[in-house]
Design an enzyme around this catalytic site. Structure first.
Site, short mmCIF file in Angstrom:
data_model
loop_
_atom_site.label_atom_id
_atom_site.label_comp_id
_atom_site.label_asym_id
_atom_site.label_seq_id
_atom_site.Cartn_x
_atom_site.Cartn_y
_atom_site.Cartn_z
N ARG A 1 18.23 29.53 40.63
CA ARG A 1 17.94 30.82 39.96
C ARG A 1 18.15 30.76 38.45
NH1 ARG A 1 22.81 34.56 42.17
NH2 ARG A 1 21.96 33.84 44.14
N HIS B 1 36.54 32.56 36.01
CA HIS B 1 35.71 33.64 36.53
C HIS B 1 36.17 35.00 35.99
CE1 HIS B 1 32.68 35.54 38.94
NE2 HIS B 1 32.26 34.35 39.30
N THR C 1 29.22 33.68 41.89
CA THR C 1 30.17 33.18 42.89
C THR C 1 31.22 34.24 43.16
OG1 THR C 1 29.82 31.03 41.82
CG2 THR C 1 31.55 31.15 43.47
N ASN D 1 30.72 27.65 30.21
CA ASN D 1 29.65 27.67 31.20
C ASN D 1 28.39 28.27 30.54
OD1 ASN D 1 27.92 28.82 33.22
ND2 ASN D 1 29.54 28.49 34.72
N GLU E 1 29.25 22.22 38.54
CA GLU E 1 29.62 23.16 39.59
C GLU E 1 28.55 23.12 40.67
OE1 GLU E 1 31.31 26.77 37.44
OE2 GLU E 1 30.18 27.59 39.12
N HIS F 1 24.38 31.29 31.85
CA HIS F 1 23.74 32.56 31.45
C HIS F 1 22.61 32.37 30.44
CE1 HIS F 1 26.39 34.88 33.89
NE2 HIS F 1 27.39 34.16 33.44
N GLU G 1 40.54 24.99 40.66
CA GLU G 1 40.26 26.07 39.72
C GLU G 1 40.59 27.36 40.46
OE1 GLU G 1 36.49 26.11 37.58
OE2 GLU G 1 36.55 28.30 37.56
N HIS H 1 26.18 25.26 36.77
CA HIS H 1 26.12 25.39 38.23
C HIS H 1 24.66 25.31 38.65
CE1 HIS H 1 27.18 28.14 41.94
NE2 HIS H 1 26.63 27.00 42.30
N ARG I 1 22.41 25.91 41.33
CA ARG I 1 22.44 26.61 42.62
C ARG I 1 21.30 26.12 43.50
NH1 ARG I 1 25.83 31.55 42.27
NH2 ARG I 1 25.11 31.92 44.37
N1 PXP Z 1 34.21 29.17 37.42
C1 PXP Z 1 33.36 29.21 38.47
C2 PXP Z 1 33.68 28.37 39.67
C3 PXP Z 1 32.20 30.00 38.43
O1 PXP Z 1 31.37 30.04 39.48
C4 PXP Z 1 31.93 30.74 37.26
C5 PXP Z 1 30.68 31.55 37.17
O2 PXP Z 1 29.56 30.75 37.19
C6 PXP Z 1 32.82 30.65 36.20
C7 PXP Z 1 33.97 29.88 36.32
C8 PXP Z 1 32.59 31.38 34.92
O3 PXP Z 1 32.71 32.73 35.17
P1 PXP Z 1 32.27 33.77 34.03
O4 PXP Z 1 30.81 33.53 33.78
O5 PXP Z 1 32.56 35.09 34.65
O6 PXP Z 1 33.11 33.46 32.84
#
Ligand code: PXP
Length: 241
Positions: free
Chosen positions: A49, A191, A101, A7, A70, A10, A151, A43, A45
């Site tokens: 953001r 997550h 999330t 992901n 996402e 960030h 997931e 994702h 949003r």
């Molecule tokens: N899965 C989902 C559904 C999420 O919303 C997120 C965070 O955006 C992640 C996985 C990844 O989480 P992390 O950034 O804590 O690894």
């Protein structure tokens, strides 16, 4: 072999701190792929953001692996998904005030709506995943909705403040994985997973994908994206299939 999907939200968060053009999550995504990521996750949003519409458009045109989109189950996101046709959509709950999330999607009582919501996406060949807590009632609802994947939300496990709490959360997740697999659902995890806590899943068979963002991008600040992705892939590669 379980796969690592990265992901890159960030990276977009850092860019948006200055609302400029760097760092670019699209470049980061390409570097993740070069380092061995099996897929890229973003994702978009509702409040934009971090990830922007331009990012979703570009990633869909440049992805070499699989793009997992996402999104909240809104009309706007459905329109975008139908336009870009990602490999899968992962439906997540979204609250404007949350930092990230926070919980899983509530599928209970939403089965009919979500079946109808996903239908045009399935018709276009888009796969679907539901981000849910390891709760038997949610898993049953997800099965009834007909998503290919769930997931399981590992955030409560990752946030546990003692080993006993963490073990309790882990046991809940392991039960959820087993139940979902017995029902024929494919299971991803995500997550809050990092280079240490992910080891608790080393002996868990049948996980399709690990969805990881924050810990990889945090490590990337010190060692670079290439090394950060390779380090995580190295760990996951040794997990049971
Ligand atoms: N899965 C989902 C559904 C999420 O919303 C997120 C965070 O955006 C992640 C996985 C990844 O989480 P992390 O950034 O804590 O690894």
């Amino acid at each position: 072999m379980p796969l690592l999907c990265v992901n890159v939200d960030h990276v977009a968060t850092i860019r948006q701190a200055r609302q400029g053009i760097e760092p670019d999550p699209i470049t980061a995504a390409a570097m993740c792929e070069l380092a061995g990521a099996a897929g890229i996750i973003m994702h978009l949003r509702e409040d934009r953001r971090h990830v922007q519409d331009r990012d979703i458009d570009l990633i869909s045109k440049t992805i070499q692996t699989d793009f997992h989109f996402e999104m909240a189950a809104t009309d706007e996101m459905q329109r975008i998904a139908l336009d870009i046709v990602p490999a899968t959509v992962c439906l997540v709950p979204e609250k404007r005030e949350e930092l990230t999330t926070e919980g899983g999607l509530n599928c209970i009582g939403q089965e009919k709506r979500l079946i109808e919501y996903l239908a045009p996406l399935h018709e276009r060949g888009v796969g679907s995943s539901l981000f849910i807590d390891a709760d038997p009632a949610q898993i049953t609802a997800a099965k009834n909705i007909g998503a290919e994947y769930i997931e399981i939300h590992t955030g409560h496990f990752a946030d546990a403040t003692s080993r006993s709490e963490q073990k309790e959360e882990l046991a809940r997740i392991l039960d959820g994985i087993k139940m979902a697999q017995d029902l024929g659902l494919k299971v991803n995890l995500g997550h809050g997973l990092n280079y240490v806590n992910i080891l608790d899943f080393a002996d868990v068979p049948g996980i399709c994908e690990y969805s990881i963002g924050h810990s990889i991008m945090s490590r990337a600040i010190y060692v670079g994206i290439d090394r950060a992705v390779r380090d995580m892939n190295e760990i996951i590669r040794n997990f049971v299939d």
